[in-house]
Design a protein around this motif. Structure first.
Motif, PDB file in Angstrom:
ATOM      1  N   SER A  80       0.827  -1.211   0.000  1.00  0.00           N
ATOM      2  CA  SER A  80       0.000   0.000   0.000  1.00  0.00           C
ATOM      3  C   SER A  80       0.859   1.258   0.000  1.00  0.00           C
ATOM      4  O   SER A  80       1.965   1.249   0.548  1.00  0.00           O
ATOM      5  CB  SER A  80      -0.864   0.066   1.262  1.00  0.00           C
ATOM      6  OG  SER A  80      -1.519  -1.128   1.505  1.00  0.00           O
ATOM      7  N   ASP A  81       0.307   2.350  -0.584  1.00  0.00           N
ATOM      8  CA  ASP A  81       0.937   3.651  -0.424  1.00  0.00           C
ATOM      9  C   ASP A  81       0.872   4.036   1.044  1.00  0.00           C
ATOM     10  O   ASP A  81      -0.111   3.749   1.729  1.00  0.00           O
ATOM     11  CB  ASP A  81       0.181   4.729  -1.213  1.00  0.00           C
ATOM     12  CG  ASP A  81       0.421   4.657  -2.706  1.00  0.00           C
ATOM     13  OD1 ASP A  81       1.550   4.329  -3.107  1.00  0.00           O
ATOM     14  OD2 ASP A  81      -0.526   4.960  -3.463  1.00  0.00           O
ATOM     15  N   THR A 136       6.071   3.183   0.671  1.00  0.00           N
ATOM     16  CA  THR A 136       5.176   2.039   0.530  1.00  0.00           C
ATOM     17  C   THR A 136       5.262   1.157   1.772  1.00  0.00           C
ATOM     18  O   THR A 136       6.339   0.976   2.337  1.00  0.00           O
ATOM     19  CB  THR A 136       5.583   1.209  -0.716  1.00  0.00           C
ATOM     20  OG1 THR A 136       5.534   2.065  -1.852  1.00  0.00           O
ATOM     21  CG2 THR A 136       4.669   0.029  -0.924  1.00  0.00           C
TER      22      THR A 136
END
Length: 69
Positions: free
Chosen positions: A33-34, A42
């Motif tokens: 995920s960001d 990340t």
């Protein structure tokens, strides 16, 4: 700051935001995920509830995990 993930056999070796290195076995990453709106960090979710944050874009991390075809 962008970093390189280095593939060593069945592992990706990367450095987290604290400067610690992690060797992550390919196929064990549960989610990617960001971490922020800038999309330059990340978070990788690993088994056992461990999360590793790296200073690289999600797209860059996905190429590390996908590797050459």
């Amino acid at each position: 700051m962008s970093m390189q993930g280095v593939r060593v056999g069945r592992f990706i070796v990367m450095t987290d935001e604290d400067g610690l290195r992690h060797a992550v076995k390919l196929g064990t990453v549960l989610a990617v995920s960001d971490r922020d709106e800038c999309q330059d960090e990340t978070v990788l979710q690993l088994p056992g509830g461990r999360a590793v944050t790296v200073r690289a874009s999600l797209d860059e991390v996905l190429t590390w995990l996908d590797g050459p075809r």
